[in-house]
Write a protein that holds these residues in place. Sequence first.
Motif, PDB file in Angstrom:
ATOM      1  N   PRO A 203       0.797  -1.238   0.000  1.00 44.52           N
ATOM      2  CA  PRO A 203       0.000   0.000   0.000  1.00 44.52           C
ATOM      3  C   PRO A 203       0.827   1.284   0.000  1.00 44.52           C
ATOM      4  CG  PRO A 203      -0.780  -1.550   1.684  1.00 44.52           C
ATOM      5  CD  PRO A 203       0.554  -2.031   1.222  1.00 44.52           C
TER       6      PRO A 203
ATOM      7  N   HIS B 120     -10.772  11.572   6.889  1.00 46.14           N
ATOM      8  CA  HIS B 120     -11.324  10.670   5.878  1.00 46.14           C
ATOM      9  C   HIS B 120     -11.101   9.213   6.275  1.00 46.14           C
ATOM     10  CE1 HIS B 120     -13.005   9.881   1.925  1.00 46.14           C
ATOM     11  NE2 HIS B 120     -12.133   8.897   1.815  1.00 46.14           N
TER      12      HIS B 120
ATOM     13  N   ASP C   6      -7.512  11.211  -1.154  1.00 47.73           N
ATOM     14  CA  ASP C   6      -7.647  10.391  -2.361  1.00 47.73           C
ATOM     15  C   ASP C   6      -6.907   9.069  -2.222  1.00 47.73           C
ATOM     16  OD1 ASP C   6      -9.310  12.083  -3.732  1.00 47.73           O
ATOM     17  OD2 ASP C   6      -7.695  13.098  -4.826  1.00 47.73           O
ATOM     18  N   VAL C   7      -5.758   9.082  -1.543  1.00 43.38           N
ATOM     19  CA  VAL C   7      -5.021   7.836  -1.310  1.00 43.38           C
ATOM     20  C   VAL C   7      -5.861   6.888  -0.456  1.00 43.38           C
ATOM     21  CG1 VAL C   7      -3.007   6.831  -0.165  1.00 43.38           C
ATOM     22  CG2 VAL C   7      -2.748   8.878  -1.587  1.00 43.38           C
TER      23      VAL C   7
ATOM     24  N   THR D  51      -6.793  13.938   5.953  1.00 44.61           N
ATOM     25  CA  THR D  51      -6.599  12.506   5.719  1.00 44.61           C
ATOM     26  C   THR D  51      -7.029  11.701   6.934  1.00 44.61           C
ATOM     27  OG1 THR D  51      -4.740  13.012   4.261  1.00 44.61           O
ATOM     28  CG2 THR D  51      -4.905  10.748   5.075  1.00 44.61           C
TER      29      THR D  51
ATOM     30  N   THR E 245     -14.089   6.499   6.841  1.00 43.85           N
ATOM     31  CA  THR E 245     -14.057   5.216   6.133  1.00 43.85           C
ATOM     32  C   THR E 245     -14.126   4.056   7.110  1.00 43.85           C
ATOM     33  OG1 THR E 245     -12.714   6.236   4.400  1.00 43.85           O
ATOM     34  CG2 THR E 245     -12.782   3.837   4.451  1.00 43.85           C
TER      35      THR E 245
ATOM     36  N   VAL F 205       2.917   4.590  -0.636  1.00 45.70           N
ATOM     37  CA  VAL F 205       2.961   5.578  -1.713  1.00 45.70           C
ATOM     38  C   VAL F 205       4.397   6.086  -1.854  1.00 45.70           C
ATOM     39  CG1 VAL F 205       2.167   7.876  -2.427  1.00 45.70           C
ATOM     40  CG2 VAL F 205       0.579   6.297  -1.286  1.00 45.70           C
TER      41      VAL F 205
ATOM     42  N   ARG G 276      -9.105   6.845  -0.309  1.00 47.11           N
ATOM     43  CA  ARG G 276     -10.221   6.385  -1.151  1.00 47.11           C
ATOM     44  C   ARG G 276      -9.798   5.218  -2.041  1.00 47.11           C
ATOM     45  NH1 ARG G 276     -10.755  12.100  -1.919  1.00 47.11           N
ATOM     46  NH2 ARG G 276     -12.420  12.936  -0.595  1.00 47.11           N
ATOM     47  N   THR G 277      -8.618   5.334  -2.647  1.00 48.84           N
ATOM     48  CA  THR G 277      -8.183   4.278  -3.561  1.00 48.84           C
ATOM     49  C   THR G 277      -7.787   2.998  -2.826  1.00 48.84           C
ATOM     50  OG1 THR G 277      -5.898   5.089  -3.550  1.00 48.84           O
ATOM     51  CG2 THR G 277      -7.370   5.950  -5.264  1.00 48.84           C
ATOM     52  N   ARG G 278      -7.622   3.079  -1.527  1.00 46.37           N
ATOM     53  CA  ARG G 278      -7.245   1.900  -0.733  1.00 46.37           C
ATOM     54  C   ARG G 278      -8.319   1.555   0.297  1.00 46.37           C
ATOM     55  NH1 ARG G 278      -3.160   4.371  -2.857  1.00 46.37           N
ATOM     56  NH2 ARG G 278      -1.120   3.375  -3.218  1.00 46.37           N
ATOM     57  N   ARG G 279      -9.523   1.949   0.010  1.00 47.13           N
ATOM     58  CA  ARG G 279     -10.610   1.705   0.957  1.00 47.13           C
ATOM     59  C   ARG G 279     -10.786   0.217   1.260  1.00 47.13           C
ATOM     60  NH1 ARG G 279     -16.666   3.936   1.841  1.00 47.13           N
ATOM     61  NH2 ARG G 279     -17.314   2.229   3.204  1.00 47.13           N
TER      62      ARG G 279
END
Length: 368
Positions: free
Chosen positions: A140, A205, A177-178, A202, A209, A142, A180-183
Amino acid sequence: MSLTDRERELLRLLREHPLATPEDLARLTGNTRAAVNVHLTRLREKGHILGRGYVLRPEGSVLVIGGANLDLKSRLHAPAVPGTSNPGTTTAAPGGVARNIAENLARLGVPTGLLSAIGHDDTGARLLDATRASGVDVSPIVRTDDPTGTYSAILDPHGELILAVASMRAVDALTPDVIRTRRALIDRASAVIVDCNVPQDTLLHAARTAQASHTPLYVEPVSVPKAARLRALLAEGLPVHAVTPNRDELAALTDRDTRTDDGLHAAVQDLHARGVRVVWVRLGEAGSLLSADGDARHHAATPTQVRDVTGAGDAMLAGYLYATLRGDDPHTAARAGHALAALTIQSDHTVRPDLTADLLDAHTQETA
């Protein structure tokens, strides 16, 4: 969220019989189909059954979100003399709050993923390789054009921290956004740990989530300045399973004077009132105060010989979560956390390379 005995039994049966129908489960449990369906609905609501059918959350998996960096530790040979150079020894090793927690958990046998951000530099490559080798899932992570973070600590001759500087710009790449893409990683986890190195939006969020996924959220404040990021989360009323501040971080979270026992307990109750189920306050040599569901108890620090205090708090949380995932109650889990902290500070390493579940379990029993 906690499970009833019946819900635990159904999860066990679903792992053993993934194609079982409600009728099969009713027969195996000696229950009615209607009762089984009620329990299955609750398991979906609690996030242990994902989506349609019986897609189960992997048992005992953890996602850790936050900082990963290179630790530069300088230990003085004599008491510090301000305003001049001091003789000492400097070492470099993988570090970062989230990364340290993840490595501890992985070495204890807990399936653990790390969501962090590191640079496209030699330091980042070294950090990635070392973390992967410890058993952590680093997929995961980045990569960013910013340099990999560093934590520079000055320790006195006894291994106690004098001063530290954290350069963590790389972690700003962990945007909403990171998340979100790894939810799916949060959806599948049995627990999510976030350290307050991540940007505030972050953190928010990630909390939203985790709430939607019914995944318990653990938050490590990291420092007094960064603890402020948690205040917005609490103000929004988002559920937090556990928070692990020290006295000063607790004061920053609650605007209370926590230097007295009365002030400490009042601040803990403030966090409970804001929806935090477990408040675990680190008190250094005095141990800790853990308050869970209205049951507050002091836990003495595990006696040990101090070599280096770096990573002790990260180890405490990892030991606690390891014990919680195997079914220990919060106060029993706290003893495992203290035992792992003791094992860590009697070592020169931020995370003990010889750490195993057997080592921790034996040390916990020896020091009980």
